[in-house]
Design a protein around this motif. Sequence first.
Motif, PDB file in Angstrom:
ATOM      1  N   ARG A 157      87.096  -3.630  -7.509  1.00 10.34           N
ATOM      2  CA  ARG A 157      86.879  -3.801  -6.070  1.00 10.34           C
ATOM      3  C   ARG A 157      87.102  -2.447  -5.410  1.00 10.34           C
ATOM      4  O   ARG A 157      87.818  -1.587  -5.953  1.00 10.34           O
ATOM      5  CB  ARG A 157      87.838  -4.846  -5.490  1.00 10.34           C
ATOM      6  CG  ARG A 157      89.313  -4.563  -5.722  1.00 10.34           C
ATOM      7  CD  ARG A 157      90.195  -5.684  -5.205  1.00 10.34           C
ATOM      8  NE  ARG A 157      91.615  -5.417  -5.400  1.00 10.34           N
ATOM      9  CZ  ARG A 157      92.301  -5.725  -6.496  1.00 10.34           C
ATOM     10  NH1 ARG A 157      91.689  -6.324  -7.502  1.00 10.34           N
ATOM     11  NH2 ARG A 157      93.584  -5.432  -6.587  1.00 10.34           N
ATOM     12  N   PRO A 158      86.516  -2.215  -4.250  1.00  7.29           N
ATOM     13  CA  PRO A 158      86.663  -0.909  -3.593  1.00  7.29           C
ATOM     14  C   PRO A 158      88.110  -0.534  -3.304  1.00  7.29           C
ATOM     15  O   PRO A 158      88.444   0.646  -3.280  1.00  7.29           O
ATOM     16  CB  PRO A 158      85.860  -1.074  -2.294  1.00  7.29           C
ATOM     17  CG  PRO A 158      84.862  -2.133  -2.595  1.00  7.29           C
ATOM     18  CD  PRO A 158      85.557  -3.082  -3.528  1.00  7.29           C
ATOM     19  N   LEU A 189      84.478 -11.148  -3.912  1.00  6.50           N
ATOM     20  CA  LEU A 189      84.193 -10.292  -5.055  1.00  6.50           C
ATOM     21  C   LEU A 189      84.103 -11.058  -6.365  1.00  6.50           C
ATOM     22  O   LEU A 189      83.818 -10.469  -7.402  1.00  6.50           O
ATOM     23  CB  LEU A 189      85.265  -9.204  -5.174  1.00  6.50           C
ATOM     24  CG  LEU A 189      85.067  -8.049  -4.182  1.00  6.50           C
ATOM     25  CD1 LEU A 189      86.343  -7.678  -3.508  1.00  6.50           C
ATOM     26  CD2 LEU A 189      84.424  -6.867  -4.868  1.00  6.50           C
ATOM     27  N   SER A 217      80.933  -4.679  -4.967  1.00  9.01           N
ATOM     28  CA  SER A 217      81.543  -3.407  -4.565  1.00  9.01           C
ATOM     29  C   SER A 217      80.483  -2.392  -4.168  1.00  9.01           C
ATOM     30  O   SER A 217      80.660  -1.636  -3.197  1.00  9.01           O
ATOM     31  CB  SER A 217      82.402  -2.852  -5.712  1.00  9.01           C
ATOM     32  OG  SER A 217      83.443  -3.743  -6.057  1.00  9.01           O
TER      33      SER A 217
END
Length: 679
Positions: A157-158, A189, A217
């Motif tokens: 994930r970012p 996500l 993402s």
Amino acid sequence: MPSDAQTAATDRAAASAEPVRLGERYEVLPGGALPHLNAAAGTAFTARALRDKRTEPFALICSGTVLPRTDVIATVSNMDNTTVMRLLDYGVIDWAPDRMRRYAMIFEKPAGRRIMSSLSDTMDPMPEDTLTRQILHPIVGALKEMASRGLVHGAIRPTNMFYRDLTSGVLMLGECVSSTPGYGQPAVLETVERGMAAPGGRGQGTTADDLYSLGVSLVFLLLGRNPVAAYDDEQILQAKIERGSYPALIGQMRLPLGITEVIRGLLVDDPKQRWTLNDLDLWLSGRRLSPKQPQVPRRAARPLEFQGQEYWHCRTLARAIGRYPAAAAPVIESGELDKWLRRSMGDDARADAVATAVQTASAAGKGGTASDRLVARVCMALDPPAPIRYRNRAVMPDGLGPALAEGFLRNESPQSIAEILGNQLPMFWVNVQHDFKPEFVPLVHTFDQLRGFLDRSTPSLGIERVLYEMNPTMPCVSPLVIRHYPITPQDVLRALDWAGSGGDRAREPMDRHIAAFFACRHRRTEDLLYTQIAPNTEPLRRTIAMLTILADVQARTGTEPLPHLAQWMRSLLEPAFRRFHSRPHQEEVRRQAESAANGGRLAELLKIVDDPDSLRKDKTDFEAAQIAYREASGEIERLRATVRDREGIIQGSGRQVAAIVSSLVSTVLVAGIIVFYAL
């Protein structure tokens, strides 16, 4: 949750605590909190390298409420991929701020910041070429190496991506071992199926799930924001189910044509159609693939009304009835659901599966209400890939173990998980799947074995045994030892020895958790011994059985002497001393037991108090003494009876004296007459 006062006290304790060593290479500074590096289930602190001064590490202290992935941690630490945050060391440490032992991990510290601090943040949109070069290329390489080692990241994930340094823009993918896969992932996500499950019950996941998270993402980074930030998890899942993941996230926005192909491929909801690592490799090498079209789920001709809402899809209906089982049961039993499936949906196969669920719900039920069991099976028939829904729980079959572990670590009731197993819901989940997978075979075997454990109440079985069987890395969570985070039988013995040194120790050094932990992790001990430590067993027999188990574990694992635990057991052995009939021998046995306890030798203590030869000799000597006592008592009784007959004694004695005297007189007279005549 801890109160503000408790949190403040913990912070003060951390600030004043001395550095804590992890092995010989690193030490953790409790006063050096690093909140910007915190993980979903761990708190970050400054760490120091004691040997390699060029390394700048940081420590992640696991929360203790979620099971870390210690089963794969050695494999992760052996990875040498510059994209993945390097794991330098790991283990259990004495964590002074919490006054207990915690699992700690040492990682290399990224010099740069997170790409996104929060999914609600906004940033400059990342250009397509930058996204491909700095994000897609390195992550694909990292996932390929992880897949070759049989690993799933589970935390792409970012907010778990860092810049390795301040200038180059090189990516560092954050850690993935402090909690179970998917635990820290927001539902947006995760795939639809995993997003519907509780974070702690999403299971191990696959590389296909990682690729889906990568696709989401990429959307966030390409746009510079979360396009669905205004919606909650429920709304996002509803949109994904009804429209498909790509349309739900992108909507009417236009993305660059080149990267759109990748994002479409990664966000396909059917894992069999989703792009693989090979597909990404081909795309990165310049080959263009056929664009994936979003799969729109079948929609009914007419909706089914339930709880004031209209439902057009089986998936959304399954989620609704799972939340309201009491209201759903009449709809199912009346045949209304069957009619809707056959007439409005035109799906006879699914209607037949629902009919099977209804028929089997009453036949295979143990625990919970009839409506709970019925609705759980019907939900699986309506939406086979979805998690098992039971009451307010939603877990994937391979997530039952982590979910159960999380419940015990949080002191929550395991009743719902126990009822899921007892009602054979995992078996039914496997049966309703459209595609058979090889991994289903061991899954079925495992759940069948677990039901056998669950159905028996022996101290080494029950839900406690299920907990440790389903979670091979689970520490023993007995209240007697949990503060020490014991992972092995040796750790449990050492924790018990420490507990035995305190004045507030429990009455006995073994409970159901310790018995189940030993039975699972130390299978050499005979199962019969565990039946003898049941609460209704005679106390002496119970104590001897406990000592036998503890001594066996100490002997077979080579654990060092345990004087406090031995003294603890010796204090429970007074009935064993009293088994010896000879008081001098009792005192001798007590002296020997005290000596063995001081030396911490459980096997020797057991031999002293439960030596068959010594007990047999004591019994033989006691029986011989009983015989001698009976003979002496008989003789004494005869003498007493004789003494009690005084008249008989007097008469008999008088006759004897008179006879003797008359004989003597007669003899004297005869002798006198003879002498007289002789003269």
